[in-house]
Design a protein around this motif. Structure first.
Motif: not given
Length: 993
Positions: A222-224, A236-237, A246-249, A254-255
């Motif tokens: 993920c991001f910091d 997951i937004i 947005l991440f796909s579980c 991500s995008g």
């Protein structure tokens, strides 16, 4: 407390101040009737809510309800109570998750996850193995989503999980994963961020919270700096200071959804439960996206500076900042209501809502206090707006609720009726009727009191529907207009004094007159009643609608509409209208009404009066263009009267009014007498006696109808018709003869009857007389002949002499008087005797009375009919004075024709004789034919051996025994052929010579 806009969507019902000043609220969670409050010193407070039910409105509510500020803190504090307080950690409580289904509360504080029961009775337990958690979000699945079940998909487990499974499933927290699989009571999946790692975990609970643990389902990079996160379905937004991603579980990909501009407010995400959407805060704009991150609908623009916290309440988004709470409608984006619950600069504000689609409560908090709000029922919101006469906003609210399916048809119909009555008393008559027409609940009889004062015939039919009780009882429209004008005058006076009023600004700036308002009211009530006529109503209500509609037409002098209603099928009560219409001079409408109710005598009396009293002015047919057709008023009265009499079988009534109609328009009189619409036809004798002798055309048309259409075989009627036609023909002939006179005045005088006659009967009278004399055999020809004996009606005389069988007189008239050779020859052909032609020839050659012989006619007769005459008789008849060159050619042709016919007859005779001889010969040959029979020959019918038996043979060569021949007969063979019906020919029988 709070300052309101015109619309009240939420109202406070509970207020709570923190017990000590060193406590400061950091987080909230609302679940049904309980509220969890997290403080900055790590404490968790459990509050119990006791919302009082929404008060039922009184039958006569006050027009301006008291503001929320007037509600005391003491009364609101009684609705909330502090049940228990526990200490979670020494750091602020950042997030609270209530798992109400199993009675568990999950808390995020100081980077750790803590778990306790929903009543805060058991000690708080820290979940080991998780440290440095910055953000956590629970997974929610939409109602119709096809999201992946992560807990049942082994392929989605992390690499570490698969490695530990090889060693017996031992986890870092000392609990075996297999044991956990056996003790699961439900799937509670969360996403949490630790540093730059996004972990998906499942909370595993048992009956003992001390054994609570978790299973890592997936780990992703993920991001910091993640500040906010929402997990909806498989998406997951997350929100960072740089934007939203947005991440796909399922796949872990991500995008980027949005990038935030520099110096913008921190990211903020909120799950919107109603449509399973997510709101993303971009500075002071809320963008709504679906589970895939695609924008849906419009954006919400908040107050400058952006919100501190966002909540979700039914159809609204709740936004708090600086002690103010704003409600925005999700679809329209309008700010519905603004409430102030704290002073400006009070600090960070928080809002929490129930985590379900039908949530009715929301809680807002400042660092030191919290206030709970509940949604005002939609019906109460509508009532409040109507009390304040905010009709447009109430209508807008109803349209929103209707689109969202929150209003039943019954409530919607009730609303339209209620707002219609309010608008009517507020002098907005057009809008009021528009709402009346949209209401399925309202009955047409409810507007009766606005038209006619009580008591009246229909007073008991009016339902006592008070709806929401927001309008006064109905009164006549005159009183409504007078009260409305008084209210406008009062509002103008108050406005000058600086007092605000709720009267329409248009009325204040341009006050209407009483006549204008009353006309508008009547026009729109007419519109409502006209539509109501098409509904399925009881008989009594139909009578009221039509009768009162006639009242209103008369009030506005709508003559055309009055006559249209009266002349069509209606349910008007005559007793209620006849005095009114008679007194106002609307006699035509009254006549139409009488006729529609079967009161023909009264209707005809009115039409007779109108025809008698009409001035020389003209009445214009409204169906025609200007100047196209202008009809006399008397003619119109006669036409309407004739329409009634055409259907009437009352002979006395018809004959009573026949005379004056005949004076105005004889054609209408004929239509009345010859109408086939009536059930019982009139007596011919009575009708003939009632017809004015001067109205000859009417009598002739009536007699013609009896004879031709009714097939009357009464000799008296036939003779009367013939005599009437004969008299008219004599008059017409004399008039035409006299028209050759140079006396112009006399000529114009004689043309007038012809013009009048042509208006009734198109064909000339002599043509009709001749046709009738030829076609009818039921009149007395001698009586008619006596009438025309001295006249010049020679053709008519010829027809009558023919009826009497006087052939010579007929030939004399045709040949000598009329000099119609063709007609004379045709008559001779009809006689069919050769002597008739000779008689005609004698008349041509010897006309008598000093007339010259008609040689040309005689030659024509010889030329056309010479073959039928005997040449010797013709030669004997010819006059010695007749020039030979006129008849020589004709006589020569007659002789040649006689010789030709003689020789042609001989040829036919000999040919017939030859055919006869040939037929006899063929018959002889057929009868002489031989047939060979041996021992093997069989009967074609019974198949017996013939041997020496007698036998017979038919023309079709079938052979039968004598017994079968007797049974079959001579004409029918074994094949079934009947030689009498189906004659057999053989080639040898035919004559070839």
């Amino acid at each position: 407390m709070a300052k309101l806009k015109s619309r009240i969507a939420v109202e406070p019902f509970a207020h709570f101040d923190l017990p000590t000043h060193h406590l400061s609220i950091s987080s909230l969670s609302l679940s049904q009737s309980t509220l969890y409050v997290g403080t900055r010193n790590g404490s968790l407070l459990l509050l119990s809510l006791n919302p009082t039910p929404t008060p039922t409105p009184t039958p006569t509510p006050t027009p301006n309800p008291p503001p929320i500020e007037s509600v005391s803190f003491a009364s609101l504090s009684r609705n909330v109570s502090l049940l228990r307080t526990v200490s979670v950690s020494g750091s602020p409580v950042e997030s609270i998750f209530v798992l109400s289904e199993i009675g568990v509360v999950l808390v995020l504080s100081d980077g750790f996850l803590f778990i306790t029961d929903s009543l805060l009775i058991h000690p708080v337990k820290k979940l080991g193995g998780l440290k440095g958690v910055s953000v956590i979000a629970r997974r929610f699945r939409g109602t119709h989503s096809q999201s992946t079940d992560l807990t049942d998909n082994a392929s989605n487990s992390s690499k570490g999980q698969r490695i530990l499974d090889k060693f017996g499933g031992v986890r870092t927290n000392g609990v075996k994963s297999k044991d956990l699989e056996q003790n699961r009571e439900g799937n509670y999946v969360f996403a949490l961020v630790i540093g730059k790692k996004l972990m998906l975990i499942e909370l595993v609970l048992s009956s003992d919270l001390a054994n609570a643990s978790f299973v890592i389902l997936r780990e992703m990079q993920c991001f910091d700096g993640v500040k906010s996160m929402v997990w909806l379905d498989d998406s997951i937004i997350v929100g960072t200071i740089n934007g939203y991603s947005l991440f796909s579980c399922v796949t872990g990909q991500s995008g980027v959804i949005f990038s935030l501009p520099d110096l913008s407010r921190p990211p903020l995400l909120k799950l919107l439960w109603r449509n399973w959407e997510v709101l993303l805060l971009v500075d002071n704009v809320g963008v709504i996206v679906d589970a895939l991150g695609q924008p849906v609908g419009g954006s919400l623009v908040f107050r400058k500076g952006g919100p501190d916290s966002i909540g979700d309440l039914s159809s609204y988004v709740v936004v708090v900042r600086d002690g103010k709470m704003d409600l925005y409608h999700k679809k329209s984006g309008n700010c519905i209501q603004t409430l102030t619950f704290g002073v400006e600069g009070v600090g960070q504000c928080i809002v929490a809502n129930e985590e379900n689609r039908s949530g009715e409560f929301a809680a807002v908090a400042t660092p030191t206090k919290l206030i709970c709000f509940r949604k005002v029922p939609s019906e109460e919101q509508i009532k409040d707006l109507l009390r304040k006469k905010n009709f447009n906003e109430a209508i807008s609210l109803v349209e929103e609720l209707e689109c969202e399916g929150e209003l039943s048809k019954e409530v919607l119909s009730l609303f339209h009726a209620q707002v219609g009555f309010l608008l009517l008393f507020d002098l907005h008559f057009k809008e009021a009727v528009d709402h009346f027409l949209q209401s399925e609940t309202m009955q047409p009889s409810e507007v009766f009191p606005f038209i006619m004062r009580d008591p009246n015939r229909w007073s008991l039919l009016v339902p006592r529907n008070r709806y929401w009780g927001l309008h006064p009882p109905p009164v006549p429209l005159e009183d409504v207009v007078d009260d409305g004008l008084l209210a406008i005058q009062r509002a103008i006076f108050l406005r000058k004094a600086g007092v605000e009023t709720v009267v329409d600004e248009r009325f204040l700036s341009n006050p209407p007159t009483r006549a204008e308002l009353l006309e508008s009211a009547i026009k729109n009530i007419i519109r409502y009643l006209e539509v109501s006529r098409q509904k399925d109503l009881t008989l009594a209500v139909k009578e009221g609608v039509d009768t009162l509609l006639m009242y209103l037409y008369r009030a506005l002098n709508y003559v055309d509409d009055m006559e249209k209603l009266a002349s069509s099928e209606n349910y008007c009560i005559v007793e209620e209208l006849e005095t009114l219409l008679d007194g106002s001079g609307h006699l035509r409408a009254l006549a139409f009404l009488y006729a529609s109710k079967g009161m023909s005598s009264k209707a005809l009396a009115i039409w007779r009066i109108l025809a008698r009293n009409y001035s020389s002015g003209l009445w214009k047919d409204p169906g025609m263009h200007d100047g196209a057709c202008v009809t006399s008023g008397r003619e119109t009265a006669a036409t309407e009267a004739s329409n009634i009499l055409e259907d009437s079988s009352d002979q006395d009534l018809v004959l009573q009014h026949l005379a004056w109609i005949a004076d105005l328009n004889p054609a209408l009189a004929v239509r009345i007498l010859t109408s086939e619409k009536r059930t019982n036809q009139l007596s011919p004798d009575e009708v003939i006696a009632a017809i004015d002798p001067k109205k000859v055309e009417i009598l002739q048309c009536y007699l013609q109808w009896l004879i031709e259409e009714q097939d009357s075989d009464d000799t008296r009627l036939h003779t009367l018709y013939a005599l009437s036609l004969a008299k008219s023909a004599i008059e017409s002939f004399n008039s035409e003869s006299s028209s050759q006179s140079p006396d112009t005045g006399r000529q114009e005088h004689l043309k007038t009857p012809d013009i009048q006659r042509e208006s009734i009967i198109q064909s000339p009278v002599r043509d009709r007389l001749q046709i009738f004399l030829q076609s009818s055999d039921l009149y007395d020809p001698e009586e008619v002949l006596d009438l025309i004996q001295d006249s010049e009606l020679w053709l008519e005389k010829a027809i009558l002499y023919r009826k009497l069988g006087q052939e010579s007189l007929v030939l004399q008239i045709l040949a000598l008087k009329l000099e119609d050779s063709e007609a004379a020859e045709q008559y001779c052909a009809e006689i069919g005797r050769p002597d008739a032609y000779m008689q005609l020839l004698d008349m041509y050659l010897d006309p008598q009375d000093g007339k010259e012989p008609m040689f040309k006619a005689a030659v024509r007769l010889l030329h056309n009919r010479g073959e039928s005459l005997d040449p010797l008789q013709v030669l004997e008849t010819l006059s010695p004075d007749m020039p030979l060159q006129l008849a020589s050619e004709t006589i020569l042709r007659m002789l040649r024709a006689r010789l030709h016919h003689h020789r042609q007859g001989q040829i036919v005779h000999y040919l017939s004789r030859a055919v006869h001889i040939d037929a006899r010969l063929a018959r002889l040959e057929e009868r002489s034919r031989l047939v060979q029979i041996n021992d093997e020959s069989l009967c074609d019918s019974c198949h017996a051996r013939l041997g020496t038996k007698l036998f017979a043979m038919y023309p079709d060569d079938t052979v039968v025994c004598y017994k079968c021949f007797r049974r079959q007969g001579e004409s029918t063979s074994v094949t079934g052929r009947d030689f009498k019906q189906d004659v057999l020919f053989k080639p040898g029988w035919l004559v070839t010579r």
